[in-house]
Design a protein around this motif. Structure first.
Motif, PDB file in Angstrom:
ATOM      1  N   ARG A   1      -9.733  -0.157  -1.599  1.00  0.00           N
ATOM      2  CA  ARG A   1      -9.970   1.200  -2.106  1.00  0.00           C
ATOM      3  C   ARG A   1     -11.375   1.342  -2.679  1.00  0.00           C
ATOM      4  N   ARG A   2     -11.911   0.283  -3.221  1.00  0.00           N
ATOM      5  CA  ARG A   2     -13.274   0.330  -3.754  1.00  0.00           C
ATOM      6  C   ARG A   2     -14.301   0.577  -2.650  1.00  0.00           C
TER       7      ARG A   2
ATOM      8  N   PRO B   1      -0.168   2.285  -9.333  1.00  0.00           N
ATOM      9  CA  PRO B   1      -1.167   1.274  -8.965  1.00  0.00           C
ATOM     10  C   PRO B   1      -0.733  -0.157  -9.241  1.00  0.00           C
TER      11      PRO B   1
ATOM     12  N   GLN C   1       2.436   1.869  -3.452  1.00  0.00           N
ATOM     13  CA  GLN C   1       1.448   2.408  -4.394  1.00  0.00           C
ATOM     14  C   GLN C   1       1.121   3.863  -4.092  1.00  0.00           C
TER      15      GLN C   1
ATOM     16  N   LEU D   1      -5.204  -5.579 -13.980  1.00  0.00           N
ATOM     17  CA  LEU D   1      -4.859  -4.191 -13.706  1.00  0.00           C
ATOM     18  C   LEU D   1      -4.117  -3.566 -14.874  1.00  0.00           C
TER      19      LEU D   1
ATOM     20  N   ARG E   1      -6.484  -2.604 -17.686  1.00  0.00           N
ATOM     21  CA  ARG E   1      -7.461  -1.551 -17.443  1.00  0.00           C
ATOM     22  C   ARG E   1      -7.045  -0.280 -18.157  1.00  0.00           C
TER      23      ARG E   1
ATOM     24  N   THR F   1       0.826  -1.205   0.000  1.00  0.00           N
ATOM     25  CA  THR F   1       0.000   0.000   0.000  1.00  0.00           C
ATOM     26  C   THR F   1       0.855   1.248   0.000  1.00  0.00           C
TER      27      THR F   1
ATOM     28  N   HIS G   1      -6.081  -2.389  -3.833  1.00  0.00           N
ATOM     29  CA  HIS G   1      -7.116  -2.214  -4.861  1.00  0.00           C
ATOM     30  C   HIS G   1      -8.471  -2.711  -4.362  1.00  0.00           C
TER      31      HIS G   1
ATOM     32  N   VAL H   1      -5.402   2.470 -15.922  1.00  0.00           N
ATOM     33  CA  VAL H   1      -4.004   2.293 -15.579  1.00  0.00           C
ATOM     34  C   VAL H   1      -3.122   2.654 -16.764  1.00  0.00           C
TER      35      VAL H   1
END
Length: 340
Positions: free
Chosen positions: A277-278, A94, A88, A332, A335, A85, A274, A338
């Motif tokens: 965080r949502r 990310p 990032q 990821l 995406r 964490t 990740h 990203v």
């Protein structure tokens, strides 16, 4: 009002995640090649705490084998979650994780080399080499990522980490093949296994993980400021250099301790930020708080699955997390956000 609602929701979610972690700890003590009843687990815990009598039968399995394994999983999980964490957050990357960026590989190479060439055995002797390897590989990755005229981007740092990790993994295997004694000693450690470690291993790495967690707490507020960029963060009164230096020390302590204790376990620090965080939103203080309980829960779950998937043999937790984490990394990378 919306902020108060968000704080209440995050608090309730954190309590629920803590309850899940506690349930997984109990499951880790009960589930394995030989199942143990919850009453026996409780009896073993009470006798361990009180120190009364000697454990026999199933109580011995819980006290001498599964309690050290569970405690180590929690300590290592906290270290992996916080280090991933923090990388990032401070690196605004990310895709970052101590395994993906080759930090675990660097720590592992230094530890294996110390055992092979210096004959070190106890964790108190080679843990310092884990710190040195983590720091060396992290600095090397970011120096290569920032080399040249182009600015350092998450993709450049990621590619540099993958390359450095591959080189250090190769050198580590070469050392193990050249020195069979080191290979024998590191056989289970190299796969990221949690079994077979006495409680002294968790006690040895625990203080360093705690110190790293304290540093995460110190920089947690400034991570929200530095997330907007160095120039804007400085204009807002943020101390970017202080945040980066403290984060560097914290990641070194966390990654080095986790690797020394359980071997190179990857993708936990990548998946957990990740996932949480949502739910929590972009506030890094909440993300770090959730990482403390969610990451060890993920590692415990992986360890429990590893005990059952090829029973009566066991699959190391590091292999289970790799099976889950590799598709997450691919998702990821694909995406569009990203890539942008």
């Amino acid at each position: 009002m919306p902020r108060r609602t968000s704080v209440r929701r995050n608090t309730v979610g954190l309590v629920a995640a803590t309850a899940l972690l506690a349930a997984l700890c109990v499951a880790s003590l009960a589930i394995g090649t030989q199942h143990v009843s919850l009453s026996t687990v409780w009896q073993a815990l009470t006798t361990t705490v009180s120190g009364a009598g000697s454990a026999t039968g199933d109580e011995w399995i819980v006290r001498d084998l599964r309690i050290p394994r569970t405690v180590l999983a929690v300590v290592v999980g906290v270290a992996l979650g916080l280090s991933g964490t923090l990388i990032q957050g401070v690196g605004r990357n990310p895709l970052a994780d101590t395994e993906v960026l080759g930090i675990n590989a660097g720590a592992g190479l230094f530890i294996v080399t110390a055992i092979a060439l210096l004959g070190l055995q106890g964790i108190w002797t080679y843990i310092w080499f884990g710190f040195a390897g983590a720091l060396f590989s992290m600095l090397l990755v970011y120096l290569i990522g920032m080399a040249g005229r182009a600015s350092a981007t998450p993709v450049r740092v990621l590619l540099a980490g993958v390359a450095i990790g591959a080189v250090m993994d190769g050198l580590g295997f070469a050392v193990r093949l050249r020195y069979p004694r080191a290979f024998d000693n590191m056989r289970f450690w190299d796969a990221g296994a949690l079994d077979g470690r006495p409680l002294e291993v968790a006690a040895a790495i625990g203080p360093f993980v705690a110190l790293g967690a304290i540093l995460c707490l110190v920089v947690s507020r400034s991570l929200n400021v530095t997330a907007v960029g160095d120039d804007l963060a400085t204009s807002l009164g943020g101390n970017v250099v202080r945040t980066q230096v403290l984060s560097l020390v914290a990641v070194t302590l966390l990654a080095g301790a986790a690797t020394a204790g359980a071997g190179p376990i990857g993708f936990v620090g990548l998946m957990v930020p990740h996932a949480v965080r949502r739910f929590t939103g972009p506030d890094w203080r909440w993300i770090l708080a959730y990482a403390v309980v969610v990451a060890p829960a993920v590692l415990l779950a992986a360890d429990i699955v590893g005990r059952k998937v090829i029973a009566p043999s066991e699959l190391p937790a590091g292999i289970v997390t790799a099976f889950v984490g590799a598709p997450v990394l691919i998702w990821l990378i694909r995406r569009r956000a990203v890539g942008a």
